[in-house]
Design a protein around this motif. Structure first.
Motif, PDB file in Angstrom:
ATOM      1  N   HIS A 203       0.845  -1.197   0.000  1.00 57.81           N
ATOM      2  CA  HIS A 203       0.000   0.000   0.000  1.00 57.81           C
ATOM      3  C   HIS A 203       0.877   1.244   0.000  1.00 57.81           C
ATOM      4  O   HIS A 203       1.598   1.512   0.966  1.00 57.81           O
ATOM      5  CB  HIS A 203      -0.939   0.020   1.216  1.00 57.81           C
ATOM      6  CG  HIS A 203      -1.921   1.158   1.142  1.00 57.81           C
ATOM      7  ND1 HIS A 203      -2.202   1.991   2.185  1.00 57.81           N
ATOM      8  CD2 HIS A 203      -2.662   1.615   0.095  1.00 57.81           C
ATOM      9  CE1 HIS A 203      -3.085   2.905   1.786  1.00 57.81           C
ATOM     10  NE2 HIS A 203      -3.375   2.689   0.537  1.00 57.81           N
ATOM     11  N   ASP A 204       0.831   1.973  -1.113  1.00 57.24           N
ATOM     12  CA  ASP A 204       1.584   3.215  -1.255  1.00 57.24           C
ATOM     13  C   ASP A 204       0.684   4.325  -0.710  1.00 57.24           C
ATOM     14  O   ASP A 204      -0.419   4.535  -1.216  1.00 57.24           O
ATOM     15  CB  ASP A 204       1.897   3.419  -2.749  1.00 57.24           C
ATOM     16  CG  ASP A 204       2.907   4.528  -2.971  1.00 57.24           C
ATOM     17  OD1 ASP A 204       3.494   5.005  -1.993  1.00 57.24           O
ATOM     18  OD2 ASP A 204       3.100   4.913  -4.152  1.00 57.24           O
ATOM     19  N   PHE A 205       1.153   5.037   0.322  1.00 58.98           N
ATOM     20  CA  PHE A 205       0.245   5.843   1.137  1.00 58.98           C
ATOM     21  C   PHE A 205       0.752   7.279   1.349  1.00 58.98           C
ATOM     22  O   PHE A 205       0.827   7.763   2.477  1.00 58.98           O
ATOM     23  CB  PHE A 205       0.113   5.114   2.488  1.00 58.98           C
ATOM     24  CG  PHE A 205      -1.075   5.457   3.320  1.00 58.98           C
ATOM     25  CD1 PHE A 205      -2.193   6.109   2.807  1.00 58.98           C
ATOM     26  CD2 PHE A 205      -1.102   5.113   4.665  1.00 58.98           C
ATOM     27  CE1 PHE A 205      -3.278   6.396   3.612  1.00 58.98           C
ATOM     28  CE2 PHE A 205      -2.178   5.400   5.477  1.00 58.98           C
ATOM     29  CZ  PHE A 205      -3.259   6.050   4.954  1.00 58.98           C
ATOM     30  N   PRO A 206       1.088   7.985   0.233  1.00 59.02           N
ATOM     31  CA  PRO A 206       1.646   9.331   0.429  1.00 59.02           C
ATOM     32  C   PRO A 206       0.633  10.363   0.907  1.00 59.02           C
ATOM     33  O   PRO A 206       1.006  11.374   1.478  1.00 59.02           O
ATOM     34  CB  PRO A 206       2.184   9.708  -0.957  1.00 59.02           C
ATOM     35  CG  PRO A 206       1.517   8.807  -1.914  1.00 59.02           C
ATOM     36  CD  PRO A 206       1.128   7.576  -1.183  1.00 59.02           C
ATOM     37  N   TYR A 207      -0.667  10.093   0.663  1.00 57.30           N
ATOM     38  CA  TYR A 207      -1.672  11.132   0.957  1.00 57.30           C
ATOM     39  C   TYR A 207      -2.431  10.839   2.247  1.00 57.30           C
ATOM     40  O   TYR A 207      -3.588  11.228   2.406  1.00 57.30           O
ATOM     41  CB  TYR A 207      -2.615  11.292  -0.252  1.00 57.30           C
ATOM     42  CG  TYR A 207      -1.823  11.596  -1.495  1.00 57.30           C
ATOM     43  CD1 TYR A 207      -1.273  12.852  -1.704  1.00 57.30           C
ATOM     44  CD2 TYR A 207      -1.534  10.594  -2.436  1.00 57.30           C
ATOM     45  CE1 TYR A 207      -0.480  13.127  -2.809  1.00 57.30           C
ATOM     46  CE2 TYR A 207      -0.748  10.851  -3.546  1.00 57.30           C
ATOM     47  CZ  TYR A 207      -0.217  12.119  -3.724  1.00 57.30           C
ATOM     48  OH  TYR A 207       0.574  12.379  -4.814  1.00 57.30           O
ATOM     49  N   VAL A 208      -1.764  10.131   3.175  1.00 58.61           N
ATOM     50  CA  VAL A 208      -2.380   9.762   4.451  1.00 58.61           C
ATOM     51  C   VAL A 208      -3.042  10.961   5.131  1.00 58.61           C
ATOM     52  O   VAL A 208      -4.140  10.834   5.684  1.00 58.61           O
ATOM     53  CB  VAL A 208      -1.327   9.094   5.384  1.00 58.61           C
ATOM     54  CG1 VAL A 208      -0.031   9.868   5.454  1.00 58.61           C
ATOM     55  CG2 VAL A 208      -1.843   8.896   6.795  1.00 58.61           C
ATOM     56  N   PHE A 244       5.317   5.307   3.182  1.00 58.03           N
ATOM     57  CA  PHE A 244       5.008   6.682   3.597  1.00 58.03           C
ATOM     58  C   PHE A 244       6.089   7.625   3.073  1.00 58.03           C
ATOM     59  O   PHE A 244       7.223   7.217   2.853  1.00 58.03           O
ATOM     60  CB  PHE A 244       4.982   6.785   5.123  1.00 58.03           C
ATOM     61  CG  PHE A 244       3.897   5.943   5.750  1.00 58.03           C
ATOM     62  CD1 PHE A 244       2.642   6.484   5.979  1.00 58.03           C
ATOM     63  CD2 PHE A 244       4.141   4.618   6.089  1.00 58.03           C
ATOM     64  CE1 PHE A 244       1.643   5.711   6.547  1.00 58.03           C
ATOM     65  CE2 PHE A 244       3.140   3.844   6.653  1.00 58.03           C
ATOM     66  CZ  PHE A 244       1.885   4.385   6.886  1.00 58.03           C
ATOM     67  N   THR A 245       5.690   8.889   2.949  1.00 61.17           N
ATOM     68  CA  THR A 245       6.649   9.892   2.491  1.00 61.17           C
ATOM     69  C   THR A 245       6.492  11.176   3.290  1.00 61.17           C
ATOM     70  O   THR A 245       5.404  11.452   3.810  1.00 61.17           O
ATOM     71  CB  THR A 245       6.432  10.197   0.994  1.00 61.17           C
ATOM     72  OG1 THR A 245       7.375  11.185   0.590  1.00 61.17           O
ATOM     73  CG2 THR A 245       5.032  10.713   0.701  1.00 61.17           C
ATOM     74  N   LEU A 246       7.562  11.951   3.365  1.00 56.98           N
ATOM     75  CA  LEU A 246       7.439  13.282   3.970  1.00 56.98           C
ATOM     76  C   LEU A 246       7.229  14.346   2.885  1.00 56.98           C
ATOM     77  O   LEU A 246       7.164  15.533   3.166  1.00 56.98           O
ATOM     78  CB  LEU A 246       8.671  13.598   4.846  1.00 56.98           C
ATOM     79  CG  LEU A 246       8.571  12.898   6.216  1.00 56.98           C
ATOM     80  CD1 LEU A 246       9.176  11.524   6.175  1.00 56.98           C
ATOM     81  CD2 LEU A 246       9.161  13.742   7.327  1.00 56.98           C
ATOM     82  N   SER A 247       7.107  13.892   1.631  1.00 58.96           N
ATOM     83  CA  SER A 247       6.990  14.831   0.508  1.00 58.96           C
ATOM     84  C   SER A 247       5.693  15.628   0.540  1.00 58.96           C
ATOM     85  O   SER A 247       5.668  16.784   0.121  1.00 58.96           O
ATOM     86  CB  SER A 247       7.038  14.077  -0.828  1.00 58.96           C
ATOM     87  OG  SER A 247       8.255  13.413  -0.989  1.00 58.96           O
ATOM     88  N   LYS A 248       4.617  14.993   0.982  1.00 57.56           N
ATOM     89  CA  LYS A 248       3.302  15.632   0.835  1.00 57.56           C
ATOM     90  C   LYS A 248       2.875  16.314   2.137  1.00 57.56           C
ATOM     91  O   LYS A 248       2.646  17.521   2.150  1.00 57.56           O
ATOM     92  CB  LYS A 248       2.258  14.592   0.416  1.00 57.56           C
ATOM     93  CG  LYS A 248       2.668  13.732  -0.766  1.00 57.56           C
ATOM     94  CD  LYS A 248       2.842  14.516  -2.047  1.00 57.56           C
ATOM     95  CE  LYS A 248       3.353  13.626  -3.168  1.00 57.56           C
ATOM     96  NZ  LYS A 248       3.576  14.339  -4.417  1.00 57.56           N
TER      97      LYS A 248
HETATM   98  C1  PLP Z   1       1.311   7.452  -5.265  1.00 58.57           C
HETATM   99  C2  PLP Z   1       2.622   8.121  -5.093  1.00 58.57           C
HETATM  100  N1  PLP Z   1       3.657   7.412  -4.647  1.00 58.57           N
HETATM  101  C3  PLP Z   1       4.861   7.970  -4.489  1.00 58.57           C
HETATM  102  C4  PLP Z   1       5.072   9.300  -4.775  1.00 58.57           C
HETATM  103  C5  PLP Z   1       6.458   9.876  -4.621  1.00 58.57           C
HETATM  104  O1  PLP Z   1       6.729  10.092  -3.293  1.00 58.57           O
HETATM  105  P1  PLP Z   1       8.228  10.401  -2.848  1.00 58.57           P
HETATM  106  O2  PLP Z   1       8.449  11.859  -3.037  1.00 58.57           O
HETATM  107  O3  PLP Z   1       8.267   9.995  -1.418  1.00 58.57           O
HETATM  108  O4  PLP Z   1       9.132   9.562  -3.676  1.00 58.57           O
HETATM  109  C6  PLP Z   1       4.028  10.085  -5.244  1.00 58.57           C
HETATM  110  C7  PLP Z   1       4.251  11.489  -5.603  1.00 58.57           C
HETATM  111  O5  PLP Z   1       3.484  12.162  -6.219  1.00 58.57           O
HETATM  112  C8  PLP Z   1       2.764   9.487  -5.394  1.00 58.57           C
HETATM  113  O6  PLP Z   1       1.706  10.172  -5.824  1.00 58.57           O
END
Ligand code: PLP
Length: 398
Positions: A203-208, A244-248
């Motif tokens: 589960h890719d969850f950047p928008y938690v 998880f990411t700290l990007s968003k």
């Molecule tokens: C679904 C998804 N996964 C991953 C990423 C990239 O995240 P990160 O900056 O942590 O690599 C994004 C960025 O838009 C995204 O929308």
């Protein structure tokens, strides 16, 4: 020169084509309004920048960083998760630091797939999910997402011969590009399905955190300010790994920092792949990430409020020009169905739009076959600029 066959599917990339179109628009002195990238225009918080700045002046942060020395970050990530979801996480065995979550999701297939194994991916979906499968010489089964199914995949549609060779499934909700959210009940269904078929559930969850309050409800209809996590449906972490990411949430996209939480065997396998590739993120950035995860969360609240305001302005401006688009309940995107005359050519729509008006958007087809007929706008400009973009779109559509 001869290159590996696995490079072939990576060669055509509509986003690279869009980049060329943007450059041409700039050269033709169009004033660019770039809504094509989900790269936040908001700033990282001052306490985060301070932590990184302090580290820069500390030579002990300048060397290679081995896993053991990432402990403070892993503890911060585990605690952050536990506070959000009430599920306990072992920072030694169930957390892995990443150089952005894209790095992790793209490397994971190397740890799971043998050549010819299937990965079940969302279509449309985030391009690096497919990229990672190609790099691992895996096969992709695209699970089409349709508006009538609220952009959720239908597991019973997957053919049995694909299922027999499927080793991983990648989900990602709130979803990029459709902005769809998934209820917890859907995750229960996904976990049961993956357990039954012995499939790793990613589960890719950047928008938690990028969920707009009032509207988003969980499985038992409670209003929720975070989206559901896969471990709420798989608390034993039997088949799942979450990224998880700290990007968003923390506007740290350029700093390249994220983490995976999950089944200890999956975490170990991904760590083995990464050990061949990198030496972890720079310690100063990890220190900044610790400050972000453990410090005041007002920046997250500001980001959510900002994207909600932009969403409302953009949707209402689109409505005013007669382009009716459902209001997204999460993410920083608007997924708009193209007018009928463009329904088979989102790439041409976006290319012409940027060349003639300077407004850059992402063509739905770039996210997969089922994305055709749509366009994605990233809400990475202030409401006033978004309204100007819509005026230009109206002129273009005329
Ligand atoms: C679904 C998804 N996964 C991953 C990423 C990239 O995240 P990160 O900056 O942590 O690599 C994004 C960025 O838009 C995204 O929308």
């Amino acid at each position: 020169m001869q290159f590996a066959q696995r490079l072939q599917p990576l060669q055509s990339n509509v986003f690279a084509d869009m980049d060329t179109a943007k450059t041409k628009a700039l050269a033709a002195s169009k004033e660019l309004i770039d809504l094509s990238l989900g790269s936040s225009d908001l700033a990282a918080q001052p306490h985060v920048i301070d932590a990184i700045a302090k580290s820069l002046n500390d030579p002990s942060t300048h060397g290679y960083l081995l896993f053991g020395a990432t402990q403070a970050f892993r503890i911060a990530a585990a605690t952050w998760y536990e506070q959000k979801f009430g599920i306990s996480i072992n920072p030694e065995t169930e957390v892995l630091p990443l150089i952005g979550s894209q790095e992790g999701t793209a490397h994971l297939p190397l740890a799971i797939l043998n050549p010819g194994d299937y990965a079940l991916l969302l279509d449309p979906g985030y391009p690096s999910h497919a990229g990672g499968v190609y790099l691992a010489s895996g096969l992709i089964y695209p699970m089409p997402l349709r508006a009538e199914n609220e952009f959720l995949p239908v597991f019973t549609d997957i053919p049995i011969d694909v299922l027999n060779k499927a080793r991983m499934m990648v989900l990602s909700y709130p979803h990029n590009p459709t902005a769809a959210t998934a209820p917890l009940s859907f995750f229960f269904e996904a976990v049961a399905f993956c357990q039954q078929h012995n499939i790793v559930l990613v589960h890719d969850f950047p928008y938690v955190d990028l969920v707009f309050p009032n509207k988003c409800t969980d499985a038992i209809n409670r209003v929720s300010t975070v989206a559901p996590s896969i471990f709420q449906a798989d608390p034993e972490k039997s088949v799942s790994i979450e990224f998880f990411t700290l990007s968003k949430s923390y506007n740290m996209g350029g700093f390249r920092i994220g983490f995976a939480i999950g089944n200890p065997q999956l975490i170990r396998a991904l760590r083995q792949v990464k050990a061949a590739v990198d030496f972890n993120q720079y310690r100063g950035i990890l220190n900044g990430a610790v400050a972000a995860l453990t410090g005041p969360q007002t920046g997250v609240e500001t980001a959510v409020a900002t994207f909600k305001r932009r969403r409302d302005a953009f949707i209402s401006a689109l409505n005013n020009i007669g382009w009716h688009v459902p209001t997204p309940q999460a993410t920083m995107y608007v997924w708009a169905k193209l007018p009928p005359e463009w329904s088979q050519n989102s790439v041409e729509f976006c290319t012409k739009l940027v060349q003639e008006t300077g407004v850059a958007a992402s063509p739905g087809a770039g996210f997969g076959k089922s994305g055709e007929g749509y366009v994605r706008f990233a809400l990475v400009r202030e409401p006033l600029i978004l309204e100007i973009a819509v005026q230009r779109i109206a002129e273009f559509l005329k």
